[in-house]
Design a protein around this motif. Structure first.
Motif, PDB file in Angstrom:
ATOM      1  N   GLY A 237       0.809  -1.212   0.000  1.00 57.38           N
ATOM      2  CA  GLY A 237       0.000   0.000   0.000  1.00 57.38           C
ATOM      3  C   GLY A 237       0.843   1.262   0.000  1.00 57.38           C
ATOM      4  N   GLY A 238       1.928   1.253   0.771  1.00 55.57           N
ATOM      5  CA  GLY A 238       2.820   2.407   0.808  1.00 55.57           C
ATOM      6  C   GLY A 238       3.493   2.669  -0.526  1.00 55.57           C
ATOM      7  N   LEU A 239       3.974   1.605  -1.152  1.00 54.63           N
ATOM      8  CA  LEU A 239       4.631   1.768  -2.452  1.00 54.63           C
ATOM      9  C   LEU A 239       3.628   2.183  -3.522  1.00 54.63           C
ATOM     10  CD1 LEU A 239       7.140  -1.221  -2.379  1.00 54.63           C
ATOM     11  CD2 LEU A 239       7.614   1.203  -1.988  1.00 54.63           C
ATOM     12  N   SER A 240       2.393   1.697  -3.434  1.00 54.60           N
ATOM     13  CA  SER A 240       1.353   2.130  -4.379  1.00 54.60           C
ATOM     14  C   SER A 240       1.049   3.614  -4.214  1.00 54.60           C
ATOM     15  CB  SER A 240       0.077   1.325  -4.171  1.00 54.60           C
ATOM     16  OG  SER A 240       0.289  -0.030  -4.435  1.00 54.60           O
ATOM     17  N   ALA A 241       0.973   4.065  -2.979  1.00 57.73           N
ATOM     18  CA  ALA A 241       0.717   5.488  -2.732  1.00 57.73           C
ATOM     19  C   ALA A 241       1.856   6.350  -3.263  1.00 57.73           C
ATOM     20  CB  ALA A 241       0.517   5.729  -1.240  1.00 57.73           C
TER      21      ALA A 241
END
Length: 92
Positions: free
Chosen positions: A41-45
């Motif tokens: 989720g962090g890398l997607s954001a």
């Protein structure tokens, strides 16, 4: 472009914090499902933030043809899914 920079700051900052926290937890405790979700989720954001910043592939908010690019939809959906599933796991 200054509007895009301001819009891109939030997902980049939030994604960096989330991915950094998850990476630290992986280093200390090993892989767990919630750390994988948090890292994803962090890398997607961060990817959404950089896409907005550079205007790559439909991330540009000043797009005149009013069509949705599937890259934006897919990354935003992935980030939201990771947040909801991770929250569910944390609450159980």
């Amino acid at each position: 472009m200054s509007s895009n920079k301001a819009t891109a700051a939030a997902p980049i900052a939030t994604g960096t914090i989330l991915a950094g926290t998850a990476a630290r937890e992986v280093a200390q405790h090993g892989l767990e499902i919630w750390t994988v979700l948090a890292l994803t989720g962090g890398l997607s954001a961060v990817a959404v933030g950089f896409g907005v910043l550079t205007g790559f592939g439909g991330f540009d908010s000043d797009d005149d043809d009013n069509r949705r690019d599937w890259t934006t939809v897919a990354l935003a959906s992935l980030a939201l899914t990771c947040v909801f599933v991770g929250s569910g796991i944390a609450l159980v």
